[in-house]
Design a protein around this motif. Structure first.
Motif, mmCIF file in Angstrom:
data_model
loop_
_atom_site.group_PDB
_atom_site.id
_atom_site.type_symbol
_atom_site.label_atom_id
_atom_site.label_comp_id
_atom_site.label_asym_id
_atom_site.label_seq_id
_atom_site.Cartn_x
_atom_site.Cartn_y
_atom_site.Cartn_z
ATOM 1 N N ARG A 144 0.822 -1.214 0.000
ATOM 2 C CA ARG A 144 0.000 0.000 0.000
ATOM 3 C C ARG A 144 0.857 1.265 0.000
ATOM 4 N N CYS A 145 2.022 1.197 0.651
ATOM 5 C CA CYS A 145 2.895 2.368 0.753
ATOM 6 C C CYS A 145 3.798 2.532 -0.462
ATOM 7 N N ASN A 146 3.735 1.599 -1.384
ATOM 8 C CA ASN A 146 4.544 1.686 -2.590
ATOM 9 C C ASN A 146 3.803 2.551 -3.612
ATOM 10 N N SER A 147 4.266 3.763 -3.817
ATOM 11 C CA SER A 147 3.560 4.722 -4.675
ATOM 12 C C SER A 147 3.576 4.323 -6.145
ATOM 13 N N GLU A 148 4.447 3.392 -6.518
ATOM 14 C CA GLU A 148 4.537 2.986 -7.920
ATOM 15 C C GLU A 148 3.780 1.697 -8.200
ATOM 16 N N LEU A 149 3.114 1.149 -7.168
ATOM 17 C CA LEU A 149 2.472 -0.155 -7.315
ATOM 18 C C LEU A 149 1.019 -0.088 -6.905
ATOM 19 N N ARG A 150 0.129 -0.620 -7.758
ATOM 20 C CA ARG A 150 -1.278 -0.753 -7.392
ATOM 21 C C ARG A 150 -1.477 -2.020 -6.601
ATOM 22 N N HIS A 151 -1.189 -3.148 -7.234
ATOM 23 C CA HIS A 151 -1.391 -4.443 -6.595
ATOM 24 C C HIS A 151 -0.386 -5.438 -7.148
ATOM 25 N N ARG A 152 -0.224 -6.528 -6.399
ATOM 26 C CA ARG A 152 0.444 -7.707 -6.941
ATOM 27 C C ARG A 152 -0.648 -8.680 -7.335
ATOM 28 N N ARG A 153 -0.512 -9.291 -8.489
ATOM 29 C CA ARG A 153 -1.523 -10.225 -8.974
ATOM 30 C C ARG A 153 -0.863 -11.557 -9.306
ATOM 31 N N ILE A 154 -1.692 -12.595 -9.384
ATOM 32 C CA ILE A 154 -1.150 -13.936 -9.605
ATOM 33 C C ILE A 154 -1.926 -14.587 -10.738
ATOM 34 N N PHE A 155 -1.201 -15.207 -11.673
ATOM 35 C CA PHE A 155 -1.799 -15.718 -12.902
ATOM 36 C C PHE A 155 -1.314 -17.141 -13.144
ATOM 37 N N LEU A 156 -2.232 -18.062 -13.375
ATOM 38 C CA LEU A 156 -1.892 -19.469 -13.581
ATOM 39 C C LEU A 156 -1.508 -19.713 -15.024
ATOM 40 N N VAL A 157 -0.359 -20.355 -15.218
ATOM 41 C CA VAL A 157 0.110 -20.701 -16.561
ATOM 42 C C VAL A 157 0.666 -22.108 -16.560
ATOM 43 N N ASN A 158 0.693 -22.724 -17.745
ATOM 44 C CA ASN A 158 1.356 -24.010 -17.916
ATOM 45 C C ASN A 158 2.856 -23.796 -17.843
ATOM 46 N N GLU A 159 3.580 -24.785 -17.356
ATOM 47 C CA GLU A 159 5.021 -24.643 -17.172
ATOM 48 C C GLU A 159 5.756 -24.405 -18.482
ATOM 49 N N PHE A 160 5.178 -24.865 -19.587
ATOM 50 C CA PHE A 160 5.890 -24.772 -20.860
ATOM 51 C C PHE A 160 5.218 -23.836 -21.853
ATOM 52 N N ALA A 161 4.181 -23.137 -21.404
ATOM 53 C CA ALA A 161 3.516 -22.174 -22.275
ATOM 54 C C ALA A 161 2.789 -21.161 -21.415
#
Length: 322
Positions: A54-71
């Protein structure tokens, strides 16, 4: 003569470390081990992680995205159901898992016999009961959905309600202890935004922006911006208007975000999975990340934590691979 570090000073130092370093620190001595895995320390470290972002003025959020290991793609049956306090719920090869990517601890869940996440799903924290809940829904008759919820503490599925909605967006967006979906009312085909309060176990219709510029269509999505629920349009040629709800369930609090007034970015972490779609050793969260703006607003917000998917508020740090 060796200097003694007082317990309160030591805790302030350790809370500032990331999970990977905390796991290493547990081997220093027994007192550090028990401090790091204590419920109070886990809570305070989680709060520190939130406030640091929250105190990082250059960052809105951290997000997480599921991907296949090879694509860098994920299959239709594989998606993140939700993320809360460092825990991530994943629908994976027709299975349901809750895990902590930072500690690589994983807990498999058993779905209700007749539900296969076909209508809706969501995951979040019930702050009133200090519990985590998985919500799933399956079709029940024509234009009706039977919604069930699993408490991680009880590990029991129970039916919440049979709602007369068709879910347009399958995955619920978590905000303020509630999950949100865009649905179609089966009686008048009107598109609505509904919420499910994780503490009160009840559904509620959420008022939409009262503005001529706003329209809820099949290309409308929900997401999180500036820690607020947002609505945005991803139709081809759209201006990508983003509406923010500043106050929960207050129609007048909807605000259109200026197109040139947003300078912050999101950090997106890839949550990778093994090739054979089995997770014997848990999740793999790469250290590398990339920066994005706007195009993944519906992706779950992620925060690093020591919270256990078994929800005893401790982590068996001696068994975690570093």
């Amino acid at each position: 003569m060796a200097e003694v570090i007082h317990d309160d000073v030591l805790e302030r130092i350790l809370i500032g470390l990331d999970v990977k370093n905390l796991i290493r620190c547990k081997s220093v001595c027994k007192s550090w081990h028990f401090l790091i895995k204590s419920p109070g320390f886990i809570d305070r470290h989680l709060n520190y992680s939130y406030n640091k972002d929250r105190c990082n003025s250059e960052l809105r959020h951290r997000r997480i995205f599921l991907v296949n290991e090879f694509a860098c793609t994920c299959y239709d049956d594989d998606h993140i159901v939700g993320s809360s306090n460092g825990l991530v719920c994943v629908s994976f090869n027709s299975k349901l898992l809750v895990g902590n990517p930072s500690t690589r601890e994983v807990r498999p869940l058993v779905l209700p016999p007749w539900i296969r996440l076909s209508s809706c799903c969501g995951f979040g924290y019930d702050s009133f009961r200090d519990d985590y809940k998985v919500v799933v829904g399956g079709p029940k008759g024509e234009n009706q959905t039977c919604v069930q919820v699993l408490s991680l503490k009880s590990n029991i599925w129970r039916v919440i309600e049979e709602v007369k909605y068709v879910f347009i967006r399958k995955v619920g967006i978590l905000w303020n202890d509630a999950l949100y979906w865009i649905v179609r009312d089966s009686e008048n085909t009107k598109k609505l935004i509904i919420s499910y309060d994780l503490s009160k176990d009840e559904f509620k219709e959420i008022p939409q922006p009262d503005d001529a510029k706003y329209e809820c269509t099949s290309d409308t999505y929900l997401g999180i911006v500036k820690e607020c629920l947002c609505i945005f349009d991803m139709s081809p040629g759209s201006l990508f208007d983003v509406w923010l709800m500043k106050k929960y369930n207050v129609k007048q609090s909807w605000e259109l975000l200026p197109h040139d007034g947003e300078s912050q970015y999101d950090i997106v972490h890839y949550l990778k999975t093994p090739k054979d779609y089995i997770l014997p050793e848990g999740f793999l969260l790469p250290d590398k990340s990339y920066v994005t703006k706007y195009n993944l607003l519906e992706v779950p917000v992620f925060v690093q934590s020591l919270v256990s998917p078994h929800h005893d508020k401790t982590v068996n740090l001696t068994s975690v691979a570093v």
